[in-house]
Design an enzyme around this catalytic site. Structure first.
Site, PDB file in Angstrom:
ATOM      1  N   GLY A  56     -17.190  55.579 -11.155  1.00 20.96           N
ATOM      2  CA  GLY A  56     -15.788  55.528 -12.004  1.00 20.96           C
ATOM      3  C   GLY A  56     -14.760  54.288 -10.940  1.00 20.96           C
ATOM      4  O   GLY A  56     -13.909  54.006 -11.119  1.00 20.96           O
ATOM      5  N   TYR A  73      -7.042  67.988 -20.420  1.00 25.30           N
ATOM      6  CA  TYR A  73      -7.031  66.989 -19.074  1.00 25.30           C
ATOM      7  C   TYR A  73      -6.666  68.233 -17.963  1.00 25.30           C
ATOM      8  O   TYR A  73      -7.339  68.447 -17.021  1.00 25.30           O
ATOM      9  CB  TYR A  73      -6.290  65.824 -19.071  1.00 25.30           C
ATOM     10  CG  TYR A  73      -6.147  65.293 -17.822  1.00 25.30           C
ATOM     11  CD1 TYR A  73      -7.165  64.558 -17.383  1.00 25.30           C
ATOM     12  CD2 TYR A  73      -4.930  65.088 -17.090  1.00 25.30           C
ATOM     13  CE1 TYR A  73      -7.227  63.797 -16.198  1.00 25.30           C
ATOM     14  CE2 TYR A  73      -4.906  64.611 -15.978  1.00 25.30           C
ATOM     15  CZ  TYR A  73      -5.915  63.843 -15.661  1.00 25.30           C
ATOM     16  OH  TYR A  73      -5.648  62.981 -14.302  1.00 25.30           O
ATOM     17  N   ASP A  79     -20.105  52.691 -12.343  1.00 23.97           N
ATOM     18  CA  ASP A  79     -19.188  52.890 -13.584  1.00 23.97           C
ATOM     19  C   ASP A  79     -20.084  52.771 -14.804  1.00 23.97           C
ATOM     20  O   ASP A  79     -21.112  52.046 -14.876  1.00 23.97           O
ATOM     21  CB  ASP A  79     -18.061  51.906 -13.638  1.00 23.97           C
ATOM     22  CG  ASP A  79     -16.897  52.369 -14.307  1.00 23.97           C
ATOM     23  OD1 ASP A  79     -15.877  52.752 -13.610  1.00 23.97           O
ATOM     24  OD2 ASP A  79     -17.148  52.430 -15.754  1.00 23.97           O
ATOM     25  N   GLN A 111      -8.725  52.204 -12.600  1.00 22.61           N
ATOM     26  CA  GLN A 111      -7.208  52.138 -11.777  1.00 22.61           C
ATOM     27  C   GLN A 111      -7.366  52.426 -10.390  1.00 22.61           C
ATOM     28  O   GLN A 111      -6.931  51.546  -9.351  1.00 22.61           O
ATOM     29  CB  GLN A 111      -6.114  52.755 -12.514  1.00 22.61           C
ATOM     30  CG  GLN A 111      -4.720  52.129 -12.148  1.00 22.61           C
ATOM     31  CD  GLN A 111      -3.538  53.132 -12.227  1.00 22.61           C
ATOM     32  OE1 GLN A 111      -3.803  54.416 -12.755  1.00 22.61           O
ATOM     33  NE2 GLN A 111      -2.440  52.700 -11.839  1.00 22.61           N
TER      34      GLN A 111
HETATM   35  P1  NAD Z   1      -9.515  55.250 -15.089  1.00 19.33           P
HETATM   36  O1  NAD Z   1      -9.601  55.575 -16.472  1.00 19.33           O
HETATM   37  O2  NAD Z   1      -8.557  53.916 -14.739  1.00 19.33           O
HETATM   38  O3  NAD Z   1     -11.072  55.159 -14.483  1.00 19.33           O
HETATM   39  C1  NAD Z   1     -12.020  55.903 -14.880  1.00 19.33           C
HETATM   40  C2  NAD Z   1     -13.313  55.299 -14.654  1.00 19.33           C
HETATM   41  O4  NAD Z   1     -14.073  56.030 -14.950  1.00 19.33           O
HETATM   42  C3  NAD Z   1     -13.377  54.120 -15.770  1.00 19.33           C
HETATM   43  O5  NAD Z   1     -13.447  52.835 -15.325  1.00 19.33           O
HETATM   44  C4  NAD Z   1     -14.277  54.521 -16.865  1.00 19.33           C
HETATM   45  O6  NAD Z   1     -15.243  53.489 -17.458  1.00 19.33           O
HETATM   46  C5  NAD Z   1     -15.299  55.501 -15.729  1.00 19.33           C
HETATM   47  N1  NAD Z   1     -16.039  56.459 -16.635  1.00 19.33           N
HETATM   48  C6  NAD Z   1     -15.531  57.233 -17.514  1.00 19.33           C
HETATM   49  N2  NAD Z   1     -16.639  57.786 -17.768  1.00 19.33           N
HETATM   50  C7  NAD Z   1     -17.618  57.846 -17.111  1.00 19.33           C
HETATM   51  C8  NAD Z   1     -18.959  58.214 -17.163  1.00 19.33           C
HETATM   52  N3  NAD Z   1     -19.344  59.041 -18.104  1.00 19.33           N
HETATM   53  N4  NAD Z   1     -19.778  57.719 -16.316  1.00 19.33           N
HETATM   54  C9  NAD Z   1     -19.231  56.849 -15.148  1.00 19.33           C
HETATM   55  N5  NAD Z   1     -18.084  56.298 -15.151  1.00 19.33           N
HETATM   56  C10 NAD Z   1     -17.362  56.763 -16.204  1.00 19.33           C
HETATM   57  O7  NAD Z   1      -8.951  56.474 -13.994  1.00 19.33           O
HETATM   58  P2  NAD Z   1      -8.107  56.394 -12.751  1.00 19.33           P
HETATM   59  O8  NAD Z   1      -6.687  56.264 -12.824  1.00 19.33           O
HETATM   60  O9  NAD Z   1      -8.775  55.393 -11.921  1.00 19.33           O
HETATM   61  O10 NAD Z   1      -8.648  57.885 -12.344  1.00 19.33           O
HETATM   62  C11 NAD Z   1      -9.707  58.090 -11.378  1.00 19.33           C
HETATM   63  C12 NAD Z   1      -9.622  59.644 -11.100  1.00 19.33           C
HETATM   64  O11 NAD Z   1      -8.417  60.103 -10.646  1.00 19.33           O
HETATM   65  C13 NAD Z   1      -9.583  60.486 -12.401  1.00 19.33           C
HETATM   66  O12 NAD Z   1     -10.293  61.683 -12.045  1.00 19.33           O
HETATM   67  C14 NAD Z   1      -8.094  60.935 -12.656  1.00 19.33           C
HETATM   68  O13 NAD Z   1      -8.134  62.169 -13.525  1.00 19.33           O
HETATM   69  C15 NAD Z   1      -7.588  61.066 -11.516  1.00 19.33           C
HETATM   70  N6  NAD Z   1      -6.227  60.738 -11.452  1.00 19.33           N
HETATM   71  C16 NAD Z   1      -5.688  59.453 -11.725  1.00 19.33           C
HETATM   72  C17 NAD Z   1      -4.321  59.544 -11.562  1.00 19.33           C
HETATM   73  C18 NAD Z   1      -3.677  58.116 -11.870  1.00 19.33           C
HETATM   74  O14 NAD Z   1      -2.397  58.030 -11.988  1.00 19.33           O
HETATM   75  N7  NAD Z   1      -4.389  56.945 -12.088  1.00 19.33           N
HETATM   76  C19 NAD Z   1      -3.589  60.652 -11.429  1.00 19.33           C
HETATM   77  C20 NAD Z   1      -4.106  61.784 -11.054  1.00 19.33           C
HETATM   78  C21 NAD Z   1      -5.404  61.852 -11.087  1.00 19.33           C
HETATM   79  C1  AKB Z   2      -2.146  60.850 -16.406  1.00 19.58           C
HETATM   80  O1  AKB Z   2      -1.141  60.728 -16.676  1.00 19.58           O
HETATM   81  O2  AKB Z   2      -3.095  61.374 -17.038  1.00 19.58           O
HETATM   82  C2  AKB Z   2      -2.584  60.695 -14.675  1.00 19.58           C
HETATM   83  C3  AKB Z   2      -2.309  61.848 -14.028  1.00 19.58           C
HETATM   84  C4  AKB Z   2      -0.976  62.197 -13.341  1.00 19.58           C
HETATM   85  O3  AKB Z   2      -3.190  62.711 -13.783  1.00 19.58           O
HETATM   86  N1  AKB Z   2      -1.878  59.703 -14.512  1.00 19.58           N
END
Ligand code: NAD
Ligand code: AKB
Length: 317
Positions: free
Chosen positions: A8, A141, A34, A12
């Site tokens: 992944g 989620y 990814d 972001q």
């Molecule tokens: P994102 O959606 O920006 O990135 C996720 C990446 O995973 C994408 O590039 C997507 O192409 C890839 N992906 C999706 N399905 C896939 C698969 N089957 N195989 C391989 N890659 C795959 O998400 P993010 O914001 O970077 O979040 C990353 C992690 O952090 C997630 O687990 C998310 O739940 C967690 N998280 C994020 C936030 C936030 O605010 N960004 C907050 C809490 C938790």
């Molecule tokens: C979302 O809004 O889904 C994420 C998170 C807080 O897990 N940014």
């Protein structure tokens, strides 16, 4: 020397975490994977296409590159997951299972998997939400994150897998766009301000959520992964926070630079999700166990967001 696989990596968090890990461990020790690899991130040499649901491909990659640590960031985030619950459950749960199983089979040194404030729900205390409290999430989620936390703890206790996790709050960044979460508005608002356009917000003006600037989140992740195993008392997932933010707080902070910035409010289903999450988080256990300390408050982050977005003239939303 650690050999690190980030799954992944194009998302972001992955974009910035991969960059930092490459700086600390060297490009040759990083494999960025990814489902949709980006066409440009030239500093990363090994950028591979991988579906985390494909256990054989994952196993082959781990063997081929002699991987010792995995960061699994692949997921479907909260807002998108509500539209495709079964698919989101499959990616969020079975992706994690594959990684935990591979870690067990190959006796990997460490695994990182992120949880979220989404593990909490309506019945959770909303302010200074403690590490251990009622957690009855209402979104698919949040349900997948809560189940994931339990599995991480299980794999640690039962099989000795050194899995570490953070319940990230909403993350705000300027290098890569967010991927379908409820907190995405807290990023979008900065892009609109720099584009000098009005912003239409999908949650109410006073909806307050815990947030963090991405550079703090990346530093926290690496610090947790480098902490001595015996200092960690939480093997489900650590509460973590930077500051609490409502859209109106962000707008006020932005108006120090763009006094005419206008925000309209058109709450949709994401308002309901946001309202079910905590407004502020107690992360004292992370501070005690591995010395976590945030650096960015709202004003400091706003200054960097606006400066960087203006510099790169990214104003296309
Ligand atoms: P994102 O959606 O920006 O990135 C996720 C990446 O995973 C994408 O590039 C997507 O192409 C890839 N992906 C999706 N399905 C896939 C698969 N089957 N195989 C391989 N890659 C795959 O998400 P993010 O914001 O970077 O979040 C990353 C992690 O952090 C997630 O687990 C998310 O739940 C967690 N998280 C994020 C936030 C936030 O605010 N960004 C907050 C809490 C938790
Ligand atoms: C979302 O809004 O889904 C994420 C998170 C807080 O897990 N940014």
């Amino acid at each position: 020397m650690s050999r690190i696989l980030i799954i992944g990596a194009a998302g972001q968090i992955g974009t910035e975490l991969t960059e930092q890990l490459a700086l600390q461990y060297g490009n040759d020790n990083i494999v960025a994977a990814d489902l949709n690899p980006p066409d440009k991130q030239p500093e990363i040499r090994d950028y591979v296409k991988l579906d985390v649901l494909d256990k054989k491909a994952l196993t082959d990659l781990v063997k081929q590159h002699q991987i010792t640590e995995i960061y699994n960031l692949a997921a479907v985030l909260s807002a998108t997951a509500e539209q495709i619950p079964e698919k989101a459950w499959n990616i969020n749960m079975n992706g994690l299972f594959n990684v935990l199983e591979v870690a067990r089979e190959f006796d990997l040194d460490k695994v990182f998997w992120p949880s979220s404030i989404a593990v909490f729900g309506e019945s959770t205390p909303k302010t200074d939400t403690p590490q251990q409290t009622v957690a009855e999430p209402s979104t698919v989620y949040g349900i997948s994150k809560l189940a994931g936390e339990r599995w991480c703890e299980f794999y640690h206790r039962k099989y000795g897998v050194d899995v570490r996790s953070i319940r990230y709050p909403g993350l705000i960044s300027y290098k890569a766009l967010p991927g379908g979460g409820t907190t995405d508005y807290a990023v979008d608002i900065y892009y609109k301000a720099v584009a000098e356009k009005p912003f239409t917000c999908f949650v109410n003006a006073d909806t307050r959520l815990p947030m963090m600037f991405m550079s703090d989140a990346v530093r926290a992740t690496i610090e947790l992964m480098q902490a001595p195993a015996n200092s960690l008392t939480v093997r489900s997932s650590y509460n973590l926070t930077g500051f609490s933010l409502s859209p109106e707080d962000a707008a006020t902070s932005i108006r120090r630079h763009y006094p005419d910035f206008e925000v309209r409010y058109e709450p949709d289903y994401r308002e309901q999700i946001a309202r079910s999450w905590p407004q502020s988080i107690d992360d004292s256990i992370a501070r005690r166990d591995w010395g976590w300390k945030h650096e960015y408050d709202l004003e400091k982050m706003t200054d960097v967001m606006l400066r960087e977005l203006s510099a790169s003239k990214v104003n296309s939303v």
